[in-house]
Write a protein that holds these residues in place. Sequence first.
Motif, PDB file in Angstrom:
ATOM      1  N   THR A 113      24.598  38.696  27.155  1.00 57.61           N
ATOM      2  CA  THR A 113      25.490  38.307  26.060  1.00 57.61           C
ATOM      3  C   THR A 113      25.462  39.348  24.943  1.00 57.61           C
ATOM      4  O   THR A 113      26.522  39.733  24.431  1.00 57.61           O
ATOM      5  CB  THR A 113      25.077  36.927  25.507  1.00 57.61           C
ATOM      6  OG1 THR A 113      24.967  36.006  26.595  1.00 57.61           O
ATOM      7  CG2 THR A 113      26.074  36.409  24.506  1.00 57.61           C
ATOM      8  N   ARG A 114      24.279  39.783  24.570  1.00 61.36           N
ATOM      9  CA  ARG A 114      24.181  40.782  23.502  1.00 61.36           C
ATOM     10  C   ARG A 114      24.741  42.133  23.936  1.00 61.36           C
ATOM     11  O   ARG A 114      25.338  42.851  23.143  1.00 61.36           O
ATOM     12  CB  ARG A 114      22.728  40.929  23.069  1.00 61.36           C
ATOM     13  CG  ARG A 114      22.193  39.637  22.448  1.00 61.36           C
ATOM     14  CD  ARG A 114      20.799  39.802  22.002  1.00 61.36           C
ATOM     15  NE  ARG A 114      20.853  40.175  20.584  1.00 61.36           N
ATOM     16  CZ  ARG A 114      19.835  40.633  19.900  1.00 61.36           C
ATOM     17  NH1 ARG A 114      18.678  40.817  20.495  1.00 61.36           N
ATOM     18  NH2 ARG A 114      19.948  40.918  18.632  1.00 61.36           N
ATOM     19  N   MET A 117      28.531  41.923  23.692  1.00 60.03           N
ATOM     20  CA  MET A 117      28.992  42.015  22.302  1.00 60.03           C
ATOM     21  C   MET A 117      28.905  43.445  21.767  1.00 60.03           C
ATOM     22  O   MET A 117      29.795  43.890  21.039  1.00 60.03           O
ATOM     23  CB  MET A 117      28.160  41.085  21.406  1.00 60.03           C
ATOM     24  CG  MET A 117      28.571  39.634  21.488  1.00 60.03           C
ATOM     25  SD  MET A 117      27.792  38.651  20.216  1.00 60.03           S
ATOM     26  CE  MET A 117      26.350  38.110  21.082  1.00 60.03           C
ATOM     27  N   SER A 118      27.852  44.169  22.129  1.00 63.12           N
ATOM     28  CA  SER A 118      27.670  45.503  21.561  1.00 63.12           C
ATOM     29  C   SER A 118      28.623  46.542  22.169  1.00 63.12           C
ATOM     30  O   SER A 118      28.990  47.501  21.494  1.00 63.12           O
ATOM     31  CB  SER A 118      26.226  45.960  21.712  1.00 63.12           C
ATOM     32  OG  SER A 118      25.919  46.127  23.067  1.00 63.12           O
ATOM     33  N   ASN A 120      31.640  45.668  23.565  1.00 66.69           N
ATOM     34  CA  ASN A 120      32.974  45.060  23.518  1.00 66.69           C
ATOM     35  C   ASN A 120      33.580  44.838  24.899  1.00 66.69           C
ATOM     36  O   ASN A 120      34.747  45.110  25.141  1.00 66.69           O
ATOM     37  CB  ASN A 120      33.936  45.887  22.648  1.00 66.69           C
ATOM     38  CG  ASN A 120      33.542  45.845  21.193  1.00 66.69           C
ATOM     39  OD1 ASN A 120      33.046  44.828  20.702  1.00 66.69           O
ATOM     40  ND2 ASN A 120      33.735  46.945  20.501  1.00 66.69           N
ATOM     41  N   SER A 122      33.605  41.820  28.244  1.00 70.02           N
ATOM     42  CA  SER A 122      33.273  40.427  28.534  1.00 70.02           C
ATOM     43  C   SER A 122      32.002  40.400  29.388  1.00 70.02           C
ATOM     44  O   SER A 122      31.609  41.413  29.967  1.00 70.02           O
ATOM     45  CB  SER A 122      34.419  39.750  29.281  1.00 70.02           C
ATOM     46  OG  SER A 122      34.551  40.302  30.565  1.00 70.02           O
ATOM     47  N   GLU A 123      31.387  39.231  29.459  1.00 70.09           N
ATOM     48  CA  GLU A 123      30.154  39.125  30.246  1.00 70.09           C
ATOM     49  C   GLU A 123      30.417  39.411  31.715  1.00 70.09           C
ATOM     50  O   GLU A 123      29.590  40.036  32.394  1.00 70.09           O
ATOM     51  CB  GLU A 123      29.537  37.738  30.082  1.00 70.09           C
ATOM     52  CG  GLU A 123      28.903  37.519  28.730  1.00 70.09           C
ATOM     53  CD  GLU A 123      28.207  36.177  28.622  1.00 70.09           C
ATOM     54  OE1 GLU A 123      27.765  35.645  29.672  1.00 70.09           O
ATOM     55  OE2 GLU A 123      28.093  35.661  27.498  1.00 70.09           O
TER      56      GLU A 123
END
Length: 160
Positions: A113-114, A117-118, A120, A122-123
């Motif tokens: 998840t992190r 986010m870092s 940009n 999707s998972e």
Amino acid sequence: MFVYMDYERFRKEYIETQNKFDEILKEKELLFSKTQPKSPKWDKVGSSGQQNPFEEYLILKEKRQIEKRLAEAKTLLEDRKKLLMLKQQELMNSKNNVDKIYRMRYIEHINITRIAMSVNYSESQVYRILNNIRQNITLSVWSHFLKHARKCEVLIDKII
């Protein structure tokens, strides 16, 4: 080519060298145990716990050889460690997103998840990229294995 592929290759070489170094240390421990005094053997005359001078000579000669191999393995191990650290630094400075994902997941141990986010993504994209990374690493390992297997076949053919 991605930096993580080189890093993974250097890491595997470092681990192989470390295993060889440990094997030489085990040989040295075994040799040390040979030099330790043994319990005396009692015969009709008395105890004979002395070691044969020829055995002492062989142990000394073997000790010199092991010390030489140990020094060579230690310098090789230190050199491989330096190369690995340089490649890790190069991986840390890489701007490629695949290298960043590899670094975050396998070196820094950050969760998906992190990472998503870092960078940009999707998972599911991150999982897909990690799957591609694993496939590339296994392919490189198998190609390395097959290359060594071919060398062994050539040596066997020369012997025969």
